[in-house]
Every structure is written in structure tokens, then in C-alpha cells.
Design a protein around this motif. Sequence first.
Motif, PDB file in Angstrom:
ATOM      1  N   GLN A   1       0.831  -1.205   0.000  1.00 18.63           N
ATOM      2  CA  GLN A   1       0.000   0.000   0.000  1.00 18.63           C
ATOM      3  C   GLN A   1       0.867   1.257   0.000  1.00 18.63           C
ATOM      4  O   GLN A   1       0.593   2.213  -0.737  1.00 18.63           O
ATOM      5  N   GLN A   2       1.918   1.255   0.819  1.00 17.03           N
ATOM      6  CA  GLN A   2       2.802   2.422   0.886  1.00 17.03           C
ATOM      7  C   GLN A   2       3.497   2.672  -0.446  1.00 17.03           C
ATOM      8  O   GLN A   2       3.690   3.825  -0.853  1.00 17.03           O
ATOM      9  N   TRP A   3       3.889   1.607  -1.110  1.00 22.72           N
ATOM     10  CA  TRP A   3       4.623   1.737  -2.371  1.00 22.72           C
ATOM     11  C   TRP A   3       3.711   1.925  -3.569  1.00 22.72           C
ATOM     12  O   TRP A   3       4.174   2.194  -4.681  1.00 22.72           O
ATOM     13  N   GLY A   4       2.411   1.734  -3.369  1.00 19.65           N
ATOM     14  CA  GLY A   4       1.463   1.920  -4.458  1.00 19.65           C
ATOM     15  C   GLY A   4       1.583   0.877  -5.551  1.00 19.65           C
ATOM     16  O   GLY A   4       1.446   1.200  -6.749  1.00 19.65           O
TER      17      GLY A   4
ATOM     18  N   LEU B   1      15.147  -5.999   0.604  1.00 24.46           N
ATOM     19  CA  LEU B   1      16.172  -5.186  -0.053  1.00 24.46           C
ATOM     20  C   LEU B   1      15.616  -3.835  -0.487  1.00 24.46           C
ATOM     21  O   LEU B   1      16.258  -2.799  -0.296  1.00 24.46           O
ATOM     22  N   ILE B   2      14.420  -3.858  -1.067  1.00 25.93           N
ATOM     23  CA  ILE B   2      13.802  -2.601  -1.493  1.00 25.93           C
ATOM     24  C   ILE B   2      13.449  -1.750  -0.275  1.00 25.93           C
ATOM     25  O   ILE B   2      13.684  -0.530  -0.259  1.00 25.93           O
ATOM     26  N   GLU B   3      12.915  -2.389   0.751  1.00 29.94           N
ATOM     27  CA  GLU B   3      12.551  -1.643   1.964  1.00 29.94           C
ATOM     28  C   GLU B   3      13.783  -0.963   2.569  1.00 29.94           C
ATOM     29  O   GLU B   3      13.735   0.202   2.966  1.00 29.94           O
ATOM     30  N   ALA B   4      14.896  -1.704   2.636  1.00 29.09           N
ATOM     31  CA  ALA B   4      16.121  -1.135   3.203  1.00 29.09           C
ATOM     32  C   ALA B   4      16.685  -0.033   2.321  1.00 29.09           C
ATOM     33  O   ALA B   4      17.259   0.949   2.813  1.00 29.09           O
ATOM     34  N   THR B   5      16.525  -0.165   1.000  1.00 25.65           N
ATOM     35  CA  THR B   5      17.006   0.862   0.081  1.00 25.65           C
ATOM     36  C   THR B   5      16.205   2.146   0.226  1.00 25.65           C
ATOM     37  O   THR B   5      16.761   3.253   0.199  1.00 25.65           O
ATOM     38  N   VAL B   6      14.887   2.003   0.391  1.00 20.57           N
ATOM     39  CA  VAL B   6      14.034   3.174   0.626  1.00 20.57           C
ATOM     40  C   VAL B   6      14.427   3.836   1.947  1.00 20.57           C
ATOM     41  O   VAL B   6      14.532   5.067   2.042  1.00 20.57           O
ATOM     42  N   ALA B   7      14.667   3.024   2.969  1.00 16.20           N
ATOM     43  CA  ALA B   7      15.073   3.569   4.274  1.00 16.20           C
ATOM     44  C   ALA B   7      16.408   4.296   4.178  1.00 16.20           C
ATOM     45  O   ALA B   7      16.681   5.214   4.960  1.00 16.20           O
ATOM     46  N   ALA B   8      17.245   3.905   3.208  1.00 18.19           N
ATOM     47  CA  ALA B   8      18.554   4.548   3.036  1.00 18.19           C
ATOM     48  C   ALA B   8      18.469   5.855   2.261  1.00 18.19           C
ATOM     49  O   ALA B   8      19.485   6.526   2.082  1.00 18.19           O
ATOM     50  N   GLY B   9      17.253   6.203   1.770  1.00 18.05           N
ATOM     51  CA  GLY B   9      17.109   7.540   1.214  1.00 18.05           C
ATOM     52  C   GLY B   9      16.671   7.669  -0.221  1.00 18.05           C
ATOM     53  O   GLY B   9      16.835   8.740  -0.818  1.00 18.05           O
TER      54      GLY B   9
ATOM     55  N   ALA C   1      14.189   2.191  -6.136  1.00 14.91           N
ATOM     56  CA  ALA C   1      14.717   0.969  -5.527  1.00 14.91           C
ATOM     57  C   ALA C   1      14.265  -0.258  -6.308  1.00 14.91           C
ATOM     58  O   ALA C   1      15.058  -1.175  -6.581  1.00 14.91           O
ATOM     59  N   ARG C   2      12.992  -0.291  -6.685  1.00 19.00           N
ATOM     60  CA  ARG C   2      12.478  -1.419  -7.481  1.00 19.00           C
ATOM     61  C   ARG C   2      13.202  -1.511  -8.810  1.00 19.00           C
ATOM     62  O   ARG C   2      13.530  -2.606  -9.282  1.00 19.00           O
ATOM     63  N   LYS C   3      13.440  -0.385  -9.440  1.00 18.06           N
ATOM     64  CA  LYS C   3      14.082  -0.375 -10.757  1.00 18.06           C
ATOM     65  C   LYS C   3      15.423  -1.093 -10.714  1.00 18.06           C
ATOM     66  O   LYS C   3      15.726  -1.931 -11.578  1.00 18.06           O
ATOM     67  N   TRP C   4      16.240  -0.785  -9.703  1.00 16.54           N
ATOM     68  CA  TRP C   4      17.576  -1.386  -9.661  1.00 16.54           C
ATOM     69  C   TRP C   4      17.539  -2.846  -9.219  1.00 16.54           C
ATOM     70  O   TRP C   4      18.197  -3.700  -9.821  1.00 16.54           O
ATOM     71  N   TRP C   5      16.756  -3.157  -8.189  1.00 19.11           N
ATOM     72  CA  TRP C   5      16.768  -4.537  -7.673  1.00 19.11           C
ATOM     73  C   TRP C   5      16.069  -5.507  -8.614  1.00 19.11           C
ATOM     74  O   TRP C   5      16.505  -6.656  -8.754  1.00 19.11           O
ATOM     75  N   LEU C   6      14.999  -5.069  -9.265  1.00 13.51           N
ATOM     76  CA  LEU C   6      14.273  -5.970 -10.160  1.00 13.51           C
ATOM     77  C   LEU C   6      14.803  -5.912 -11.583  1.00 13.51           C
ATOM     78  O   LEU C   6      14.418  -6.742 -12.416  1.00 13.51           O
TER      79      LEU C   6
ATOM     80  N   PRO D   1      21.758  -2.362   0.016  1.00 10.51           N
ATOM     81  CA  PRO D   1      20.741  -1.308  -0.139  1.00 10.51           C
ATOM     82  C   PRO D   1      21.322   0.088  -0.014  1.00 10.51           C
ATOM     83  O   PRO D   1      20.925   0.997  -0.764  1.00 10.51           O
ATOM     84  N   ALA D   2      22.264   0.293   0.891  1.00 10.06           N
ATOM     85  CA  ALA D   2      22.865   1.620   1.046  1.00 10.06           C
ATOM     86  C   ALA D   2      23.607   2.040  -0.213  1.00 10.06           C
ATOM     87  O   ALA D   2      23.560   3.218  -0.622  1.00 10.06           O
ATOM     88  N   GLN D   3      24.280   1.107  -0.871  1.00  8.75           N
ATOM     89  CA  GLN D   3      25.005   1.427  -2.102  1.00  8.75           C
ATOM     90  C   GLN D   3      24.037   1.751  -3.241  1.00  8.75           C
ATOM     91  O   GLN D   3      24.293   2.659  -4.048  1.00  8.75           O
ATOM     92  N   VAL D   4      22.930   1.000  -3.319  1.00 12.21           N
ATOM     93  CA  VAL D   4      21.944   1.275  -4.368  1.00 12.21           C
ATOM     94  C   VAL D   4      21.320   2.652  -4.145  1.00 12.21           C
ATOM     95  O   VAL D   4      21.113   3.416  -5.099  1.00 12.21           O
ATOM     96  N   ALA D   5      21.028   2.993  -2.894  1.00 16.31           N
ATOM     97  CA  ALA D   5      20.478   4.322  -2.600  1.00 16.31           C
ATOM     98  C   ALA D   5      21.489   5.413  -2.947  1.00 16.31           C
ATOM     99  O   ALA D   5      21.122   6.466  -3.485  1.00 16.31           O
TER     100      ALA D   5
END
Length: 499
Positions: free
Chosen positions: A329-332, A349-357, A363-368, A389-393
Amino acid sequence: MTTTLPAYDEVVARYEPVIGLETHVELGTNTKMFCGCPTDFGGEPNTRVCPVCLGLPGSLPVANKAAIEAIIRIGLALNCSIAEWCRFARKNYFYPDMPKNFQISQYDEPICVDGYLDVEVNGETVRIEIERVHLEEDTGKTLHVGGATGRIHGATESLVDYNRAGIPLVEIVTKPIPGTGALAPDVAKAYVAELRDVIRTLGVSDVRMEEGSLRCDVNTSLNLPGAEWGTRTETKNVNSLRSVERAVRSEMLRQASVLDAGGRITQETRHFHEDTGDTTPGRSKETATDYRYFPEPDLVPIAPDPAWVAELKAALPELPRVHRRRLQQQWGLSDLDMQSVLNAGAVELIEATVAAGTTPAAARKWWLGELSRRANESGVELAEIGATPAQVAELQGLVDAGKLNDKMARTVLEGVVDGEGSPTEIMTNRGLEVVSDTGALTAAVDEAIAANPGIADKIRSGKVAAVGALVGAVMKTTRGQADAKTLRELILERLGVEG
């Protein structure tokens, strides 16, 4: 002689699979199940031992309360009934990694029974029924050396490390799972993944399959439609989610080949080989092993106070399935998009990437995208690909700041996965930063206009879309390091055209 295996679609068209899973989880307690020895992983062999876990004469076990609390919390999270009274038993067998020549376990009176875990597979909810969850002590570890395979066959000697002996071990046994058809391998993988997430959420184990704190035995059988269930095999110690899926699929193909040839399936343990995806025979289980169970005389029964159990249930954290619904729901995301995230094993992984900023979409684009592609090509889990996740962010931050374009960002990401450093370090070391200084780009733009007078005339006459050709020409001369938006504005300015 090489046996030609049937196609998977042919197997599921003619046979019905029945699967079952027995999962062992090492608890993350500070000390062992019946003594005060530490449980940390990776110590020098035989340095985390004492008279109790070595089974020396005169030593007496004392049950670890933290382990009992942990298994009750696991049982509650798996919708189990918690026994009001249960006890430990001695399981007698003789093997070098069992220092006492018996294992303290639970036999006919487990602490948790009759639960279930719902998993999502291809948009459908599959309920996996749990038969029992019981507590026991882990065994030691036997190392076979001097051979090529690490197994006893061909080894010149065997060594035993008792550091693991006595660590609290939870065994979670499903009931047989029929009716999954072609999805049987996916259901098995989804179940272990969901179970791992539940246990990690509870904080009672790190459930690292690569370190053996989560180990899975996979039971597989085939039967003709409407016939009795077939003879099952048990593939032992499968140590990754991908391998759980492959082990089920491999056994379905192998068993179908045997049955098609008029043979019969032998009830036995089998070993899964990561390199080939095949299984090979272990030991026969056609006759029941007599473990001579009897109640453990040195331990009192366990009688959890119902009020305490109710407190533990009320304090359970938000479980993964509920957590994912909230994230969706949060990510739509649509159900289909969220299923893609689940299938890739990318939720955390996506959740942690979002938390990293960064944003959920980025986040979805890179991980998926790029990272999933590389994981599939390498045959590893997404979490093990080599990017955090921090590196992707951080990478997306460089894109958002206009320092990298998409193509350059993919190049930087390759460097991250290959261990070259952080995105910023790789960008700097490779000289990949986007050139957005108009002064530095003017000469390249003028050169492109001079080299392409026909295109320049089209743009001047109002065909602004043709500017893309000149942008491409400048990109080529700048090795893709120019900022495309800045280039477009500069070209139109030099041609005296409004964008």
C-alpha cells in the motif's frame, strides 16, 4: 549409462507430486540448549565445549529458558497449539558427531502442534499445514578430508568438531502437501522463504542457510492421478532457497523416469548436488529405524503457564505477510507488481534501500532490473549479489543529483557488484561523472552542428525533434558523459531555436 529424463511438462501432466518439508533452525541464544557454552559461529574446532555438551560421565543438563520461549513464539507465529505439558526424550543412535550417542529431543509430546503457514505462489494463497514444531539439541559437524568431494567416500580421514553439539535446534515438520501440481517446486521454495522471514522477524535466529542455521530436508513423491501417494524420498540438508526448488524439480524428473521404465522408487535419503542440480542416493529408509525413545530422566517436564503464553502471543511483532501488505500500500504497487518483488526475493532489499534515502520506484528499478539480471546469470540469491541497499540508494542519489546518467549508473553498478568500492568512489576512479558545464560542451556542440548542416537546417525550420540526432552525436564524442538535458538546451540555443 546416461538416463534421458522426461520433460517437466510431461511429468506434471501424467503424475501428481506430493511434497513435505522438515526444516531445522538453530536458535540464536547466547548459550547452548543444556549448558552454558557459547553458541557463536566460526570458532576454532572444539573450543565451545564442556562436560555437559560432550556427554561426559556425571554431567547433568539444564534446559535453556530462552530457547523454550523462542520455540513457543515460533509456534504461535505458525498458528500452532502450545502444549500445556510436554517433555524431552532420548533419541538413541550411534554416530561420531553425537558425543553422548543419544540426542535429547522431543518424541511423542512436542511443544507445538497443528499449525499452518500461508504462502503466496503466482498470486494464489497456498496453506501449508504444520504437523509439529519441537525442540532438540544440534549435533556436531563431521569433516571428511583428503578426498575430492568433501564426502566420506574417497576421504582419507574424518574429523569431528563438537562446537555445534548442543546448540538449541527447532525442527518444523509440515504435513504432506498434495495438490500443488506443476507448482510443487515453487511452493516448496515459497514455504521455506516465508518460514525464514517469519523466524527472522521474531529475532530468534539469523536463519543463514549458508552457515547452517537454517537447514531443509525435502520429501518428494509421485503418484498417478487418483492413486495412493507414491514412495517418498528425502533430500537432505538443502542449503539455499533456489536449491529447494531445484531439489523438488530434480526428484520429480528422476522419479518419473524410474516409474516410466517400470521401476520402483526406493524410500531413501538423497544428497543434492549444487553444481549439477541432481540428487544421488544416501541411505535406505525402507525399514523404520528403532531409536529406542524413552523420557529423558535428567530433565523435568515443561509446563508453560498459559498466562505466559498469552503474553508472548500478544507481544508478537508484525509478521511478514501483514508487513508486505502494508508495504504494498505504501509503495502503491498492484498485486502483480508486488508478486514480482516477492518472486525476486527483493522485499527486504527494497525496503532497506528506501530507508537509506531513495524512492520505492527507484529501488524497485535497480533490484528488479540490473541486479536481478546479474543474480540470475550468476545463479545466486539476489541478496548475495554483492550490492547493498545503502550502495543502491547512493547510486540513485548520484543519478538524482545529475552526476550520472542511466547508462553510466549501470556501469558504476557493475563496479559495485564486482567489489570495486562505493558508487561515488567508482564514479571518481573511472572518470564517469556527467559533464553538465555548458562551457565545456559548447565546442562539442558547435562541432556537431558544423558536421551535420542538414539536421541543423531541419531544426531551424521547426522540426525540433531532429535535435536528438545532434544530442547523439555529441554524446558519442563525449563518451556518453554529457548531460542530455543540458545538451538539448545548448543545441537549441546555438541554433537560435526555442525549445
